[in-house]
Motif scaffolding. Structure first.
Motif, PDB file in Angstrom:
ATOM      1  N   LEU A 164       1.169  -0.900  -0.033  1.00 17.70           N
ATOM      2  CA  LEU A 164       0.245  -0.341  -0.047  1.00 17.70           C
ATOM      3  C   LEU A 164       0.760   1.609  -0.279  1.00 17.70           C
ATOM      4  N   GLU A 165       1.888   1.400   0.589  1.00 16.05           N
ATOM      5  CA  GLU A 165       2.130   2.428   0.651  1.00 16.05           C
ATOM      6  C   GLU A 165       3.636   2.519  -0.411  1.00 16.05           C
ATOM      7  N   LEU A 166       3.606   2.015  -0.764  1.00 14.13           N
ATOM      8  CA  LEU A 166       5.142   1.483  -2.459  1.00 14.13           C
ATOM      9  C   LEU A 166       4.079   2.536  -3.477  1.00 14.13           C
ATOM     10  N   ILE A 167       2.680   1.499  -3.273  1.00 17.82           N
ATOM     11  CA  ILE A 167       2.443   1.849  -4.839  1.00 17.82           C
ATOM     12  C   ILE A 167       1.757   3.833  -4.701  1.00 17.82           C
ATOM     13  N   ARG A 168       1.705   4.334  -3.525  1.00 15.71           N
ATOM     14  CA  ARG A 168       1.509   5.549  -3.155  1.00 15.71           C
ATOM     15  C   ARG A 168       3.084   6.665  -4.165  1.00 15.71           C
ATOM     16  N   ASN A 169       3.403   5.843  -3.414  1.00 17.94           N
ATOM     17  CA  ASN A 169       5.108   6.768  -3.884  1.00 17.94           C
ATOM     18  C   ASN A 169       4.995   6.550  -5.380  1.00 17.94           C
ATOM     19  N   PHE A 170       4.417   5.563  -5.974  1.00 18.00           N
ATOM     20  CA  PHE A 170       5.010   5.760  -7.843  1.00 18.00           C
ATOM     21  C   PHE A 170       3.283   6.556  -8.373  1.00 18.00           C
ATOM     22  N   GLY A 171       2.243   7.510  -7.461  1.00 18.16           N
ATOM     23  CA  GLY A 171       1.368   8.664  -7.798  1.00 18.16           C
ATOM     24  C   GLY A 171       0.039   7.876  -7.757  1.00 18.16           C
ATOM     25  N   PHE A 172      -0.408   6.825  -6.988  1.00 11.64           N
ATOM     26  CA  PHE A 172      -1.760   5.634  -7.006  1.00 11.64           C
ATOM     27  C   PHE A 172      -2.051   5.829  -5.831  1.00 11.64           C
ATOM     28  N   PRO A 173      -3.350   6.433  -5.722  1.00 14.76           N
ATOM     29  CA  PRO A 173      -4.356   6.752  -3.815  1.00 14.76           C
ATOM     30  C   PRO A 173      -4.305   5.588  -3.248  1.00 14.76           C
ATOM     31  N   ASP A 174      -4.705   4.543  -4.283  1.00 12.02           N
ATOM     32  CA  ASP A 174      -5.567   3.069  -3.624  1.00 12.02           C
ATOM     33  C   ASP A 174      -4.897   2.296  -4.998  1.00 12.02           C
ATOM     34  N   PHE A 175      -5.787   1.222  -4.456  1.00 15.45           N
ATOM     35  CA  PHE A 175      -5.719  -0.513  -5.619  1.00 15.45           C
ATOM     36  C   PHE A 175      -7.071  -0.100  -6.187  1.00 15.45           C
ATOM     37  N   ASN A 176      -7.977   0.981  -6.038  1.00 18.31           N
ATOM     38  CA  ASN A 176      -9.764   0.414  -6.903  1.00 18.31           C
ATOM     39  C   ASN A 176      -8.736   2.084  -7.830  1.00 18.31           C
ATOM     40  N   TYR A 177      -7.491   1.945  -7.787  1.00 18.38           N
ATOM     41  CA  TYR A 177      -7.253   2.874  -9.305  1.00 18.38           C
ATOM     42  C   TYR A 177      -7.297   2.420 -10.606  1.00 18.38           C
ATOM     43  N   VAL A 178      -8.370   3.082 -11.564  1.00 14.01           N
ATOM     44  CA  VAL A 178      -8.248   2.872 -12.953  1.00 14.01           C
ATOM     45  C   VAL A 178      -6.445   3.108 -13.776  1.00 14.01           C
ATOM     46  N   LEU A 179      -5.866   2.657 -14.489  1.00 12.20           N
ATOM     47  CA  LEU A 179      -5.717   3.059 -14.910  1.00 12.20           C
ATOM     48  C   LEU A 179      -6.180   4.235 -16.253  1.00 12.20           C
ATOM     49  N   LYS A 180      -5.682   5.285 -16.564  1.00 12.75           N
ATOM     50  CA  LYS A 180      -6.087   6.006 -17.632  1.00 12.75           C
ATOM     51  C   LYS A 180      -5.276   6.700 -18.468  1.00 12.75           C
ATOM     52  N   THR A 181      -4.788   7.199 -18.628  1.00 10.02           N
ATOM     53  CA  THR A 181      -2.818   7.624 -19.737  1.00 10.02           C
ATOM     54  C   THR A 181      -2.003   6.526 -19.546  1.00 10.02           C
ATOM     55  N   LYS A 182      -0.932   7.070 -20.432  1.00 15.14           N
ATOM     56  CA  LYS A 182      -0.487   6.610 -20.739  1.00 15.14           C
ATOM     57  C   LYS A 182       0.819   7.278 -19.501  1.00 15.14           C
ATOM     58  N   ARG A 183       1.178   7.859 -18.765  1.00 14.48           N
ATOM     59  CA  ARG A 183       1.851   8.016 -17.599  1.00 14.48           C
ATOM     60  C   ARG A 183       1.395   6.997 -16.733  1.00 14.48           C
ATOM     61  N   ASP A 184       0.065   6.661 -16.622  1.00 17.03           N
ATOM     62  CA  ASP A 184      -0.576   6.404 -15.960  1.00 17.03           C
ATOM     63  C   ASP A 184       0.410   4.603 -15.632  1.00 17.03           C
ATOM     64  N   VAL A 185       0.462   3.856 -16.934  1.00 23.89           N
ATOM     65  CA  VAL A 185       0.385   2.662 -17.389  1.00 23.89           C
ATOM     66  C   VAL A 185       2.282   2.972 -16.960  1.00 23.89           C
ATOM     67  N   SER A 186       3.044   3.745 -17.336  1.00 26.68           N
ATOM     68  CA  SER A 186       4.320   3.649 -17.170  1.00 26.68           C
ATOM     69  C   SER A 186       4.647   4.221 -15.990  1.00 26.68           C
ATOM     70  N   ASN A 187       4.128   4.547 -14.505  1.00 32.03           N
ATOM     71  CA  ASN A 187       3.951   4.226 -13.099  1.00 32.03           C
ATOM     72  C   ASN A 187       4.019   3.003 -12.876  1.00 32.03           C
ATOM     73  N   ALA A 188       3.055   2.258 -13.639  1.00 33.69           N
ATOM     74  CA  ALA A 188       2.864   0.999 -13.397  1.00 33.69           C
ATOM     75  C   ALA A 188       3.148   0.225 -13.523  1.00 33.69           C
ATOM     76  N   LYS A 189       4.122   0.280 -14.915  1.00 32.73           N
ATOM     77  CA  LYS A 189       4.857  -0.358 -15.212  1.00 32.73           C
ATOM     78  C   LYS A 189       6.678  -0.162 -14.389  1.00 32.73           C
ATOM     79  N   GLU A 190       6.574   0.582 -13.540  1.00 29.91           N
ATOM     80  CA  GLU A 190       7.984   0.820 -13.427  1.00 29.91           C
ATOM     81  C   GLU A 190       7.555   0.515 -11.115  1.00 29.91           C
ATOM     82  N   LEU A 191       6.342   0.804 -11.491  1.00 27.40           N
ATOM     83  CA  LEU A 191       5.861  -0.265 -10.005  1.00 27.40           C
ATOM     84  C   LEU A 191       6.185  -1.533 -10.216  1.00 27.40           C
ATOM     85  N   LEU A 192       5.548  -2.228 -10.780  1.00 21.02           N
ATOM     86  CA  LEU A 192       5.775  -3.919 -11.397  1.00 21.02           C
ATOM     87  C   LEU A 192       7.208  -4.096 -10.950  1.00 21.02           C
ATOM     88  N   ASP A 193       8.156  -3.648 -11.873  1.00 26.29           N
ATOM     89  CA  ASP A 193       9.624  -3.269 -11.712  1.00 26.29           C
ATOM     90  C   ASP A 193      10.326  -3.543 -10.948  1.00 26.29           C
TER      91      ASP A 193
END
Length: 672
Positions: free
Chosen positions: A356-385
């Protein structure tokens, strides 16, 4: 159907003599056009190395000549073949005549609805006779009626034998005199003029039983194979009680599965194995089991639990990290798919609380957040990496269990694996091949141009392969979820596997979509039931073309009839991989006011419906003044529909009464 049955039974109660027309009433042919029998004669003779050039034309011409030279109102089968014998010789003509009679017998079935009416008349001790304008002999027809369960009738009158016909009215008068009928008489038949109007002219009351081809407005000339299949469908659905979804399965989509199975059988004959992948391979698996005894050399089928989530996700270990991250964050905007961070983590079996704390560091408020933009997808990839070691650990456990499951099902014993699924890109096929290092061949309804490069020469598509022909690809992929619906099993999607007590068991999602499961149950029942009927004519329809098999559903999707939209509007379904719970509409419903205010937004929304652009616009008469520039279009559609219903009302006023009452209260407008 019940309403019609009770109406005719009430009429039967009033009469002492009940007569039935024969073909298209008491008996049905499993071909749409009676002359299709002549095509069947040609095909059957060719198998016996007897080739008659254009026999169908010869047979039709001979009947016309026989009618011209006859002094009677109708002709006999013998007279027709006497003319044919002058062209091909008496011995060959006799062989052909017997072949025609055999095929008439093979393709004739009882009409269950009229049989029920007939049994009612018998239970009331009515005098029952059969009457037909027909060239076949009375002996042949009598035996045919008995073979199809009609027992206990008094007599059969055939125009060709008597020399008088219903068409000329005289046959009714002849029967009155021959049987000395002076009591009330009811005639039941399908020909508006001969069976209804001419019976009335003869002082006989009549019940007009509308033919299936009339009810279904089938006027287009069809191939012989499709004629047989459509006749079987209509003879089943129009004479037996079915609900909407069962009839949909019988008349609209069953031919797709039959044609697909015939195509598949030709390609896997003499191979060592065939695995049908869940869930979309479930119905093809059941139909293949039915077809299996009819074709030599087919491998025994196995049903393999599989899904993109359960196979593709563990197979990420066989890809580069960048490819893996791309797959994990991909979703189809064109299908209206959404992807939340929570769905990604659930598909990877990662506990939310730990990150939970880690995802906030990548700009996601919670796990319900829906990916909307290319930036969201890029942040998600960095988080998963960042957490890929954890991902890899989970995937290694899953992959090990998956390998055990594949081994238990004999995959590792094969030198080549053959899989069947609905298709598109071949992700599960690729996963099996990557995981086992065994060449894997895929057989699908269709495959797109972007099939994985390492399996591009190992995929086969029925309707389209590697995106061609484009016309079929476009028509199917534009409404891909309409096809995924009919291929779906009613059991849950495979999420993964459990390994307990040395046993592997599939873990299926708990389906809460009762409406979809209920409709699938009826659709499957209809398809499996009608497949049994198809197989009675296997040798005649096994070569049916792909185009013939696809046409009904193509037309269904494009026509967007109100009654179909209304049923599909009750359904919503999930679009996504794994544990996705986001459901979308097949059909949207809005009011006239809503449509006029939000037209652009609604049009965008319905373009992403699971049935593309499927919309019902509803409103009361008081809303019509709001239509403005849409007014003329809407009223024209309404008036056209009312006109059709009024025409039907002339024939059956009670049937349309409910419709007219409803129309007075509210109108609908269907947007194509």
């Amino acid at each position: 159907m019940d309403h019609q049955y009770f109406n005719v039974c009430r009429m039967i109660d009033k009469y002492n003599v009940i007569s039935f027309d024969i073909y298209d009433t008491a008996l049905l042919r499993n071909v749409l056009d009676p002359t299709d029998i002549f095509d069947l004669v040609s095909k059957s003779l060719e198998k016996e190395n007897i080739k008659l050039i254009n026999f169908k034309k010869m047979r039709i011409d001979a009947e016309e000549i026989a009618r011209r030279v006859s002094l009677n109102e109708d002709v006999t089968h013998e007279e027709i073949f006497e003319i044919i014998s002058k062209k091909i010789g008496r011995d060959l003509a006799e062989i052909v005549k017997q072949k025609e009679l055999a095929l008439e017998r093979q393709f004739t079935i009882a009409n269950p609805f009229i049989k029920k009416v007939y049994n009612y008349a018998r239970s009331k001790k009515k005098r029952i006779i059969f009457i037909s304008d027909m060239y076949l002999s009375d002996i042949f027809i009598t035996n045919l009626l008995k073979e199809n369960g009609y027992e206990g009738f008094e007599k059969v009158y055939i125009s060709g034998i008597v020399g008088k016909s219903k068409a000329m009215v005289s046959l009714f008068h002849h029967i009155k005199e021959d049987m000395q009928i002076v009591t009330p008489w009811l005639h039941i038949g399908d020909n508006l003029k001969s069976d209804y109007e001419n019976a009335k002219k003869s002082g006989i009351d009549a019940f007009y039983y509308q033919r299936h081809t009339v009810r279904n407005k089938l006027s287009k000339k069809l191939s012989l194979e499709r004629s047989i299949i459509k006749a079987i469908q209509l003879n089943k659905s129009e004479t037996e009680k079915t609900n909407y979804w069962e009839e949909f399965g019988i008349t609209t989509v069953s031919s797709i599965f039959f044609g697909f199975t015939m195509w598949l059988a030709e390609r896997i004959k003499n191979k060592n194995n065939v695995y049908f992948l869940s869930r979309d391979g479930y119905l093809p698996f059941l139909i293949y089991q039915k077809v299996f005894p009819y074709i030599q050399g087919l491998p025994k089928p196995k049903y393999l639990f599989a899904s993109r989530r359960a196979y593709q996700i563990p197979n990420l270990l066989n890809m580069s990290k960048s490819e893996a991250l791309e797959i994990l964050t991909t979703f189809n905007i064109d299908l209206g798919q959404n992807l939340s961070l929570g769905e990604i983590f659930e598909n990877l079996n990662l506990e939310h609380s730990k990150y939970l704390e880690l995802i906030r560091n990548f700009g996601f408020p919670d796990f319900n957040y829906v990916l909307k933009t290319k930036r969201d997808v890029s942040n998600a990839k960095e988080l998963l990496d960042r957490i890929f070691p954890d991902i890899k650990s989970n995937l290694e456990k899953e992959l090990e269990i998956l390998k055990i499951y594949l081994k238990e099902n004999g995959i590792y014993d094969q030198s080549e694996v053959n899989v069947v699924d609905i298709g598109w890109r071949g992700s599960t096929q690729k996963a099996i091949m990557d995981i086992t290092n065994i060449p894997t061949i895929g057989y699908y309804l269709g495959t797109t141009y972007n099939v994985y490069e390492d399996i591009i020469d190992k995929v086969n598509g029925y309707a389209f392969n590697l995106g061609k022909p484009n016309r079929n690809k476009k028509r199917i992929m534009d409404n891909v979820m309409m096809y995924e619906l009919i291929f779906s099993a009613s059991h849950g999607t495979l999420i993964g596997f459990n390994f307990e007590n040395e046993r592997i068991s599939p873990v299926l999602s708990e389906s809460e979509n009762d409406a979809v499961n209920n409709c699938l149950s009826y659709i499957h029942n209809g398809i499996l039931k009608i497949t049994d009927e198809y197989l009675k004519y296997f040798d005649y329809i096994k070569t049916i073309s792909m185009e013939d098999c696809l046409e009904d559903y193509f037309n269904f999707i494009e026509e967007k009839r109100y009654e179909d939209l209304a049923e599909f509007s009750k359904l919503r379904n999930v679009v996504g991989i794994g544990k996705s719970e986001i459901k979308q509409n097949y059909v949207s419903e809005v009011t006239i006011k809503e449509y006029l205010i939000n037209k652009q937004q609604i049009n965008q929304q319905i373009s992403k419906n699971l049935w593309k652009n499927a919309l019902i616009i509803k409103g009361s008469i008081s809303d019509l003044h709001l239509l403005k520039k849409y007014r003329r279009t809407t009223i024209n559609l309404i008036n056209a529909d009312l006109k059709r219903k009024i025409i039907k009302a002339i024939r059956n006023p009670k049937k349309v009464l409910y419709f007219i009452r409803r129309k007075v209260k509210s109108y609908y407008f269907i947007r194509n």
